[in-house]
Design an enzyme around this catalytic site. Sequence first.
Site, PDB file in Angstrom:
ATOM      1  N   CYS A  36       0.992  -1.205   0.033  1.00 25.61           N
ATOM      2  CA  CYS A  36      -0.273   0.235  -0.193  1.00 25.61           C
ATOM      3  C   CYS A  36       0.798   1.444   0.023  1.00 25.61           C
ATOM      4  O   CYS A  36       0.293   2.227   0.007  1.00 25.61           O
ATOM      5  CB  CYS A  36      -1.125   0.207   1.156  1.00 25.61           C
ATOM      6  SG  CYS A  36      -0.127  -0.305   2.745  1.00 25.61           S
ATOM      7  N   CYS A  80      -0.314  -5.369   6.990  1.00 25.84           N
ATOM      8  CA  CYS A  80      -0.617  -3.996   7.837  1.00 25.84           C
ATOM      9  C   CYS A  80       0.700  -4.322   8.999  1.00 25.84           C
ATOM     10  O   CYS A  80       1.586  -3.824   8.942  1.00 25.84           O
ATOM     11  CB  CYS A  80      -2.086  -3.545   8.174  1.00 25.84           C
ATOM     12  SG  CYS A  80      -2.708  -3.483   6.552  1.00 25.84           S
TER      13      CYS A  80
END
Length: 141
Positions: free
Chosen positions: A34, A103
């Site tokens: 990301c 993440c």
Amino acid sequence: MLYSDKVMDHFGNPHNVGVIEDADGVGEVGNPVCGDMMKITIKVSDDHLDDIKFQTLGCGAAIATSSVITDMARGLSLEDAVKITKAEIAQELDGLPPAKMHCSVLAADGLRAAVDDYLVKNGREPISGGPELVEDDEHGR
Ligand code: FES
């Protein structure tokens, strides 16, 4: 997407935020999925993590995982600190939604990079084995 209470706690009130100015090791990583960024600074004494702080420019899960890894790693030996996995981080937070598992890689990789930075600066071999790979099935946001 539902987050656990622990994720919300760490996101709302992250622990150990900031930069150690006279850090012994610095890890700066970007999430290949990301583009979010994280910096971890560490103080090392007798090959143990005396202090650890983080700055994360990223999503809520990235901030929560960064916060919790600083709690998990403080006081650990360098050898044990680099063994913390994204799965252990997620477990410590009572789970992460599957689309957010990537993440937690940011936090684990940031810590590994900081430990290796310390070792290399001191003329020693890195021990982390490099970043944890992000598997294809975790590429959601
Ligand atoms: Fe980038 Fe979570 S770390 S979306």
